[in-house]
Motif scaffolding. Structure first.
Motif, PDB file in Angstrom:
ATOM      1  N   CYS A  63      -6.257  18.710  -5.094  1.00 53.80           N
ATOM      2  CA  CYS A  63      -5.202  19.679  -4.825  1.00 53.80           C
ATOM      3  C   CYS A  63      -4.042  19.000  -4.121  1.00 53.80           C
ATOM      4  O   CYS A  63      -4.234  18.268  -3.147  1.00 53.80           O
ATOM      5  CB  CYS A  63      -5.724  20.806  -3.937  1.00 53.80           C
ATOM      6  SG  CYS A  63      -6.795  21.917  -4.833  1.00 53.80           S
ATOM      7  N   LEU A  64      -2.831  19.242  -4.660  1.00 57.20           N
ATOM      8  CA  LEU A  64      -1.632  18.730  -4.014  1.00 57.20           C
ATOM      9  C   LEU A  64      -1.072  19.857  -3.169  1.00 57.20           C
ATOM     10  O   LEU A  64      -0.803  20.937  -3.694  1.00 57.20           O
ATOM     11  CB  LEU A  64      -0.606  18.314  -5.069  1.00 57.20           C
ATOM     12  CG  LEU A  64      -1.130  17.470  -6.233  1.00 57.20           C
ATOM     13  CD1 LEU A  64      -0.016  17.246  -7.249  1.00 57.20           C
ATOM     14  CD2 LEU A  64      -1.679  16.154  -5.743  1.00 57.20           C
ATOM     15  N   ILE A  65      -0.935  19.647  -1.874  1.00 62.16           N
ATOM     16  CA  ILE A  65      -0.309  20.702  -1.094  1.00 62.16           C
ATOM     17  C   ILE A  65       0.861  20.157  -0.290  1.00 62.16           C
ATOM     18  O   ILE A  65       0.939  18.972   0.038  1.00 62.16           O
ATOM     19  CB  ILE A  65      -1.300  21.472  -0.182  1.00 62.16           C
ATOM     20  CG1 ILE A  65      -1.739  20.635   1.003  1.00 62.16           C
ATOM     21  CG2 ILE A  65      -2.514  21.942  -0.950  1.00 62.16           C
ATOM     22  CD1 ILE A  65      -2.450  21.521   2.014  1.00 62.16           C
ATOM     23  N   GLY A  66       1.790  21.059  -0.027  1.00 60.14           N
ATOM     24  CA  GLY A  66       2.993  20.665   0.686  1.00 60.14           C
ATOM     25  C   GLY A  66       4.042  21.731   0.496  1.00 60.14           C
ATOM     26  O   GLY A  66       3.921  22.558  -0.409  1.00 60.14           O
ATOM     27  N   PRO A  67       5.067  21.728   1.337  1.00 60.95           N
ATOM     28  CA  PRO A  67       6.096  22.764   1.232  1.00 60.95           C
ATOM     29  C   PRO A  67       6.913  22.612  -0.052  1.00 60.95           C
ATOM     30  O   PRO A  67       6.764  21.631  -0.779  1.00 60.95           O
ATOM     31  CB  PRO A  67       6.969  22.534   2.468  1.00 60.95           C
ATOM     32  CG  PRO A  67       6.667  21.157   2.940  1.00 60.95           C
ATOM     33  CD  PRO A  67       5.310  20.805   2.456  1.00 60.95           C
ATOM     34  N   ASN A  68       7.790  23.594  -0.319  1.00 60.20           N
ATOM     35  CA  ASN A  68       8.672  23.513  -1.486  1.00 60.20           C
ATOM     36  C   ASN A  68       9.483  22.228  -1.434  1.00 60.20           C
ATOM     37  O   ASN A  68       9.958  21.836  -0.381  1.00 60.20           O
ATOM     38  CB  ASN A  68       9.644  24.691  -1.498  1.00 60.20           C
ATOM     39  CG  ASN A  68       8.922  26.002  -1.733  1.00 60.20           C
ATOM     40  OD1 ASN A  68       7.930  26.037  -2.440  1.00 60.20           O
ATOM     41  ND2 ASN A  68       9.406  27.056  -1.112  1.00 60.20           N
TER      42      ASN A  68
END
Lengths: 261, 333
Positions: A39-44
């Motif tokens: 899973c890649l997570i991070g803000p816009n």
């Protein structure tokens, strides 16, 4: 460079946006193992979609190496690429009233010679994958008449028809109600158990905690961090990543994230 | 009970049969020896009527079929690959470029076919080339929006150039010829024209027919088409170029015929659905029938000749309005 158990390898990759001065990804090194869900997570704007597009080969890096199963993505012919890897976009522009069956059949394109139309076998593939996603009852419906959740499932069914070893999903549960969200998660758990390597992006750490074997934290213009979800999805990391206070709490054996004060 | 697939095949055969009937009746239809259908008996005894059918009506009907099939299939391909149901071959600078070329041909020469048709084809293709080159320079929107935008600009440039040519033209001889050409018509049809037009039209239509399913892929945005194992830029441009070659060829022979390329694909999609493997062949048949019928009216209605382009525009716009305002429209855009 070739590792037998690596599905996706990224080595010393530099990527700069057109007209930008400094590179967006600097010396990126990542290794995704076969059969894992990443899973890649991070803000816009942190580069989740761009990273998936680099893996897909849709964007080209300035320098460095993107490898799929030990081969450089740039060296894989487009038909073969379509047989290995499928993309489920967040949404897709639909200009004409295709039926669900016609649309899902487009996923057979990488397997058909340029002059052929899909035959009986291809239709069976399409029916099976609609069945697997649980929307066989929609087969004759026209796309514009479907809800957002149903469209998302049609896109997943089309990707499954490609029979891919690697599936890239861009925000698969974004903008969906809880029931549709749960159904997509169930479908993803089913895909996971069949050994497909899944790379997905998400804003929702709670979903990440349920699905991911590995997590990549992305922040724009910084080196991404990769690790196990338990280690990386901490209150401290999430607060820093999104710039709001986050608390990870245990409720009935499940981890939840509380945002704000 | 017939299955859906069988019904489809039957409908297709019926429409192909209808095309043949309309084609045969068009050969007997006209104002000689008397207005209306020429009877087979008359045809047997009247040598002039035989010559008329063989030398005038037959090539003219063949031209009408090529014209209709080309415009309708190009319209279907362009609408699909540009993801825009309101596109027609007139966009992308093709028609205006061809019109400019033809007017230039009329102005430069005494109106010989070669000057007009070669210049019309050349400027039609040039219109497309310029639109494509300009689209690469525009820093706004996706690739398809850029192509349509630059097509509008190039069309406007050519039509202002056309205005200048009309201003310069001799109002007694050249201007009426330019005007008639711009309205389009098949009155100049003969066997030589058929033989000149047939090879490029038959070849491009055959290629488009062979790849008819794959055309679907390019209704998706570039990234999705790419993820399905295609090379969207290259394949899309190839499809557009083949369509434009067939349109430029028939435009050079018959002038600017509008609305066929917009209306017929919509009708075909209404009948067969969006899938181009079925709607594209249907579009060709319907286009041929529509232009044959319009041309039958054009050469019958008055002693002289009504411009075909006027009739297709009138019938096309009228039918399009009815089609779009009917209930149960499921177009999403």
């Amino acid at each position: 460079m070739i590792e037998p158990d690596a599905a996706i390898t990224i080595n010393e990759l530099f990527f700069t946006w057109p007209n930008a001065e400094s590179p967006f990804f600097k010396n990126l090194n990542l290794r995704f193992r076969k059969g894992y869900t990443i899973c890649l997570i991070g803000p816009n704007g942190s580069g989740k979609t761009s990273l998936m597009e680099l893996i897909l080969g849709w964007r080209r890096a300035d320098s460095g190496y993107v490898g799929i199963g030990g081969r450089s993505i740039a060296s894989i012919p487009s038909r073969e690429r379509g047989q290995m890897m499928a993309l489920v976009p967040q949404e897709e522009r639909i200009s004409f009233s295709y039926s669900v069956l016609e649309y899902v059949l487009l996923g057979r394109a990488p397997f058909l010679p340029p002059l052929a139309s899909p035959g009986r076998d291809d239709k069976n593939y399409a029916r099976n994958s609609l069945d697997r996603v649980g929307i066989s009852h929609l087969i004759r419906r026209l796309l514009p008449s479907l809800s957002g959740g149903e469209k998302r499932m049609v896109l997943i069914a089309r990707a499954l028809v490609q029979n891919p070893r690697i599936m890239l999903l861009d925000e698969p549960v974004n903008h969906l109600d809880p029931a549709n969200c749960e159904r997509i998660i169930e479908i993803l758990i089913d895909l996971k158990s069949s050994g497909i390597t899944i790379v997905m992006s998400s804003h929702d750490p709670a979903i990440v905690l349920r699905l991911a074997d590995q997590v990549v934290l992305l922040r724009s213009h910084e080196t991404p961090v990769m690790g196990s979800p338990d280690k990386l999805l901490t209150s401290k990391n999430l607060s820093e990543l999104y710039g709001v206070i986050a608390r990870v709490v245990d409720v009935e054996g499940r981890k939840l994230i509380l945002w704000g004060k | 009970m017939l299955s859906g697939e069988q019904r489809r095949i039957l409908r297709f055969i019926a429409l192909a049969f209808l095309l043949i009937i309309v084609f045969l009746l068009s050969l007997l239809w006209g104002r000689y020896p008397q207005p209306g259908l020429t009877s087979l008996n008359t045809l047997r005894v009247n040598a002039l009527a035989q010559a008329l059918v063989m030398k005038v009506r037959l090539p003219r009907a063949l031209m009408a079929i090529m014209l209709g099939a080309s415009l309708a299939s190009a319209g279907m391909v362009l609408q699909t690959v540009l993801g825009n149901p309101l596109v027609e071959p007139g966009l992308l600078g093709v028609s205006q470029g061809a019109a400019f070329g033809a007017a230039l041909g009329i102005l430069l020469s005494t109106g010989s076919y070669w000057h007009i048709s070669v210049l019309a084809s050349f400027f039609g293709l040039m219109g497309l080339m310029l639109s494509w080159l300009l689209a690469r320079k525009i820093r706004y929107g996706g690739s398809m929006l850029r192509l349509v935008l630059s097509g509008v600009m190039i069309s406007a440039l050519f039509s202002s150039g056309l205005g200048v040519l009309k201003y310069l033209a001799d109002p007694r001889s050249q201007l009426p010829e330019i005007t008639f050409w711009l309205m389009g018509g098949l009155s100049g049809s003969n066997w030589i024209l058929v033989i000149r037009t047939l090879p490029p039209v038959a070849l491009t239509l055959l290629i488009i027919l062979l790849v008819r399913w794959r055309v679907n892929l390019f209704s998706l945005d570039d990234r999705s088409a790419f993820a399905l194992g295609s090379s969207p830029n290259r394949e899309r441009i190839t499809l557009i170029v083949f369509s434009v070659i067939s349109v430029a060829t028939v435009t050079a022979a018959a002038g600017v015929i509008s609305w066929v390329g917009l209306l017929i694909p919509h009708v075909a999609r209404k009948i067969e659905g969006a899938d181009t493997s079925r709607s594209l062949p249907l579009s060709m048949i319907l286009g041929a029938i529509f232009v044959l019928l319009c041309d039958d009216v054009a050469r019958y209605l008055r002693g002289g000749e009504l411009p075909l382009g006027l009739l297709t525009a009138f019938c096309g716009a009228l039918m399009f309005a009815i089609l779009m305002s009917r209930r149960g429209n499921t177009y999403s855009r």
